[in-house]
Design a protein around this motif. Sequence first.
Motif, PDB file in Angstrom:
ATOM      1  N   LEU A  35      32.748  35.664  32.617  1.00  0.00           N
ATOM      2  CA  LEU A  35      32.234  36.454  33.738  1.00  0.00           C
ATOM      3  C   LEU A  35      33.323  36.617  34.792  1.00  0.00           C
ATOM      4  N   THR A  36      33.254  37.704  35.548  1.00  0.00           N
ATOM      5  CA  THR A  36      34.199  37.866  36.648  1.00  0.00           C
ATOM      6  C   THR A  36      33.819  36.925  37.792  1.00  0.00           C
ATOM      7  N   PRO A  37      34.803  36.514  38.580  1.00  0.00           N
ATOM      8  CA  PRO A  37      34.499  35.677  39.740  1.00  0.00           C
ATOM      9  C   PRO A  37      33.519  36.344  40.707  1.00  0.00           C
ATOM     10  N   GLY A  38      33.578  37.673  40.839  1.00  0.00           N
ATOM     11  CA  GLY A  38      32.650  38.373  41.730  1.00  0.00           C
ATOM     12  C   GLY A  38      31.208  38.219  41.289  1.00  0.00           C
ATOM     13  N   LEU A  39      30.957  38.350  40.003  1.00  0.00           N
ATOM     14  CA  LEU A  39      29.607  38.178  39.483  1.00  0.00           C
ATOM     15  C   LEU A  39      29.111  36.769  39.791  1.00  0.00           C
ATOM     16  N   VAL A  40      29.924  35.761  39.519  1.00  0.00           N
ATOM     17  CA  VAL A  40      29.539  34.369  39.777  1.00  0.00           C
ATOM     18  C   VAL A  40      29.344  34.131  41.275  1.00  0.00           C
ATOM     19  N   TYR A  41      30.254  34.646  42.086  1.00  0.00           N
ATOM     20  CA  TYR A  41      30.195  34.455  43.539  1.00  0.00           C
ATOM     21  C   TYR A  41      28.867  34.964  44.107  1.00  0.00           C
ATOM     22  N   PHE A  42      28.493  36.189  43.756  1.00  0.00           N
ATOM     23  CA  PHE A  42      27.261  36.748  44.311  1.00  0.00           C
ATOM     24  C   PHE A  42      26.017  36.132  43.678  1.00  0.00           C
ATOM     25  N   TRP A  43      26.110  35.680  42.428  1.00  0.00           N
ATOM     26  CA  TRP A  43      24.994  34.956  41.800  1.00  0.00           C
ATOM     27  C   TRP A  43      24.732  33.666  42.583  1.00  0.00           C
ATOM     28  N   GLU A  44      25.797  32.909  42.853  1.00  0.00           N
ATOM     29  CA  GLU A  44      25.651  31.625  43.541  1.00  0.00           C
ATOM     30  C   GLU A  44      25.130  31.772  44.961  1.00  0.00           C
TER      31      GLU A  44
END
Length: 187
Positions: free
Chosen positions: A166-175
Amino acid sequence: MSAHYYIPLLPAPSAEIELVDIVDETDTPFAVMPLATAIKQSLFRRAVLVLVYDRAGRLYLQRRSRTKQLYPGRLDLSATGHVRAGESRLDAATRELNEELGLTGLRLTMIASVEASHHTGYAFVSLFSAGAVDEEPQPLSDETEGGLFVDQEEAAALVENFREQLTPGLVYFWERGLLFPETRLTP
């Protein structure tokens, strides 16, 4: 017999070169340069991310092309990209939706802004929602290799078990709980 030598001072102009505003720590533009150079030098710039849902509330994730400079082949948010020099964030989000997914005429709502840092790849990020759409996204460019809709449980499993895909952006906004808020799903 004389020899001619050509020493190029700048790369030849190309439609492939995407120019972006370089901004300072307060998001104030002070220069324009090619995106690839800005990324390579970790300079502050602007980016947009757009969330697209289906009527069941599932989030569309795109698979980034394996030829992309950043995060090739990873799953990413619905449509993503950099803001071009002189372009507004809303115009960039609208352009990316059309270029990457063939979606037009959608009303976008900005739902979050994030300061530039190493977590964002040194981009000031604006997160938009297109809400629920009736039409299926049609990846149109060489930037994406298809995609899929996922529900909240499937997204949680991806983040927990396949974070490296996953891209860091996807993980960042998920978290931060910003990918599946109920209020974002209404058209």
